[in-house]
Scaffold this active site. Structure first.
Site, PDB file in Angstrom:
ATOM      1  CG  PHE A 127     -11.386 -14.747 117.641  1.00 40.50           C
ATOM      2  CD1 PHE A 127     -11.039 -15.959 118.229  1.00 40.50           C
ATOM      3  CD2 PHE A 127     -12.279 -13.924 118.302  1.00 40.50           C
ATOM      4  CE1 PHE A 127     -11.563 -16.333 119.461  1.00 40.50           C
ATOM      5  CE2 PHE A 127     -12.812 -14.289 119.535  1.00 40.50           C
ATOM      6  CZ  PHE A 127     -12.448 -15.489 120.109  1.00 40.50           C
ATOM      7  CG  ASP A 159     -16.806 -10.854 113.431  1.00 39.51           C
ATOM      8  OD1 ASP A 159     -16.979  -9.816 114.102  1.00 39.51           O
ATOM      9  OD2 ASP A 159     -16.465 -11.937 113.938  1.00 39.51           O
ATOM     10  CE  LYS A 195     -13.794  -8.087 121.445  1.00 32.67           C
ATOM     11  NZ  LYS A 195     -13.719  -9.096 120.400  1.00 32.67           N
TER      12      LYS A 195
HETATM   13  C1  LIG Z   1     -14.236 -10.490 120.337  1.00 37.85           C
HETATM   14  C2  LIG Z   1     -14.637 -10.988 119.003  1.00 37.85           C
HETATM   15  C3  LIG Z   1     -15.633 -11.976 118.864  1.00 37.85           C
HETATM   16  C4  LIG Z   1     -16.271 -12.675 120.042  1.00 37.85           C
HETATM   17  O1  LIG Z   1     -16.987 -11.808 120.860  1.00 37.85           O
HETATM   18  P1  LIG Z   1     -17.474 -12.312 122.326  1.00 37.85           P
HETATM   19  O2  LIG Z   1     -18.318 -11.175 122.808  1.00 37.85           O
HETATM   20  O3  LIG Z   1     -16.241 -12.533 123.136  1.00 37.85           O
HETATM   21  O4  LIG Z   1     -18.240 -13.562 122.131  1.00 37.85           O
HETATM   22  C5  LIG Z   1     -16.012 -12.327 117.581  1.00 37.85           C
HETATM   23  N1  LIG Z   1     -15.441 -11.768 116.511  1.00 37.85           N
HETATM   24  C6  LIG Z   1     -14.480 -10.830 116.597  1.00 37.85           C
HETATM   25  C7  LIG Z   1     -13.901 -10.224 115.360  1.00 37.85           C
HETATM   26  C8  LIG Z   1     -14.035 -10.415 117.853  1.00 37.85           C
HETATM   27  O5  LIG Z   1     -13.057  -9.515 117.951  1.00 37.85           O
END
Ligand SMILES: *Cc1c(COP(=O)(O)O)cnc(C)c1O
Length: 390
Positions: A128, A215, A244
């Site tokens: 994700f 990420d 986050k």
């Molecule tokens: C939450 C998340 C995202 C997206 O972040 P947003 O601030 O909602 O755009 C991307 N990558 C990972 C691994 C995430 O947990």
């Protein structure tokens, strides 16, 4: 009353009014234990005095100017982030998806610099990376992509934690310029790869001249027991994205880069109106200073162990538990059956949890969670699991 909110979320029937640490109170003054922290956002808990102090002070001075001018707090934050991460330069934005957009643009430009007209980024199945069209195209989950075709081209997905397929993919496609990977897949089900996976990805990227892009949006800022999860492997990626927990709830994202990747985006190549404004940077600086002055990151592993051991003990012999796994305070309890309804059942017991990948209970409590709160969490959740799977 009909809501005028666009129905992009199936919301639980509760509204919170205030919080303190891992506690939340709803509009009827009922108290809840928050074992999700806004999905790994409030790592310092709710209403942390250092964050409150930083943003209230900063809001009296200056909230926003523009990236057309110098921004002192952005300089300080980039400095601290680079010192803590081993990276060399930072682009600030407002969310995780935007941080990944910056990473994707860096990878594409990196490819074009080498004469690759149609650069390809390899990402993982069940990954994700966000909801914008670029980050959605990078995401390896067909459910969240449903209905949004055409997606961006230039992404290839391979199974997570599978070096053989990754190697053959980058070897057979000469357009591959980068690999984008989560150190632990969060939304995908708290999938923890083999301990040397990231080292092997690093080696492969070095061998093939690819950018290693990590990420850390969910795993970063202390969640797994290190400031960044790749630090468990003793490696440095070329690009690392954050969001986050960086602002403990104040929106801020960052795309950090190192070496050749740090010099790819030049003036005019990318930008953000809000990105890295003084208010957001003041929150992030308070987060980092607070974490660095405490044992919260060092204690995340033992707290995670205590939670997992407590649940394992209280559900011992339950044949429906496939696995209880964690790194620091990123915890997954996988059942052999879909268990989404546990979220509402836990809420009725005044506990906030999450279920991801249909059958995995995900816990992302604040790093500040106390021993008493840990005991309440394990008791309440274990009882719910036992009721769910008699
Ligand atoms: C939450 C998340 C995202 C997206 O972040 P947003 O601030 O909602 O755009 C991307 N990558 C990972 C691994 C995430 O947990």
């Amino acid at each position: 009353m009909t809501s005028h909110i666009m129905p992009t979320y199936a919301r639980q029937a509760v509204t919170f009014e205030r919080g303190e640490g891992a506690w939340l109170w709803d509009s009827n003054d009922n108290r809840y234990l928050d074992a999700l922290a806004g999905i790994a956002v409030c790592n310092l808990g709710h209403a942390h005095p250092a964050i409150h102090h930083a943003i209230s002070q900063q809001s009296q001075k200056l909230i926003h100017t523009s990236n057309l001018y110098g921004v002192q707090l952005q300089e300080e934050l980039a400095d601290k982030l680079c010192r803590l991460s081993g990276m060399e330069s930072v682009f600030f934005c407002n969310s995780g998806a935007e941080a990944n957009e910056a990473a994707i643009k860096i990878a594409r430009k990196y490819g074009h610099q080498q004469g690759i007209d149609r650069p390809v980024i390899v990402t993982m199945e069940k990954s994700f990376h966000g909801r914008t069209m670029g980050s959605l195209s990078a995401t390896g989950n067909s459910k969240v992509k449903q209905g949004f075709a055409p997606l961006l081209e230039g992404f290839v997905h391979v199974p997570y934690n599978d070096m053989a397929t990754l190697e053959s993919t980058v070897s057979s496609d000469t357009n591959v310029v980068a690999i984008l990977v989560e150190p632990i897949q969060g939304e995908g089900g708290v999938n923890i790869p083999d301990s040397h996976y990231l080292n092997q990805v690093r080696e492969l990227c070095d061998k093939k001249g690819l950018l290693m892009m990590v990420d850390e949006i969910q795993t970063g800022i202390g969640r797994t027991g290190k400031f960044l999860a790749y630090q468990h492997n003793g490696i440095l990626p070329d690009v690392c994205t954050l969001a986050k927990a960086l602002g403990n709830g104040v929106p801020i994202g960052a795309c950090m880069a190192r070496g050749k990747a740090a010099e790819i985006l030049s003036p005019g190549a990318h930008g953000s109106t809000f990105g890295g404004n003084p208010l957001a940077c003041s929150a992030a600086l308070a987060v980092i200073d607070t974490l660095c002055a405490s044992d919260l990151i060092a204690d995340a592993e033992s707290k995670g162990q205590t939670i997992c051991a407590g649940i394992a003990r209280q559900t011992a012999g339950n044949p429906h538990i496939v696995s209880i796994r964690h790194k620091g305070l990123m915890i997954g309890i996988e059942l052999d059956t879909p268990c989404g309804e546990l979220v509402a059942k836990a809420l009725q017991k005044n506990l906030l949890i999450n279920v991801t990948a249909d059958n995995t209970i995900r816990l992302l409590p604040p790093l500040t969670i106390s021993d008493e709160q840990i005991a309440l969490l394990t008791d309440t959740l274990s009882a719910l699991i036992q009721e769910q799977t008699p």
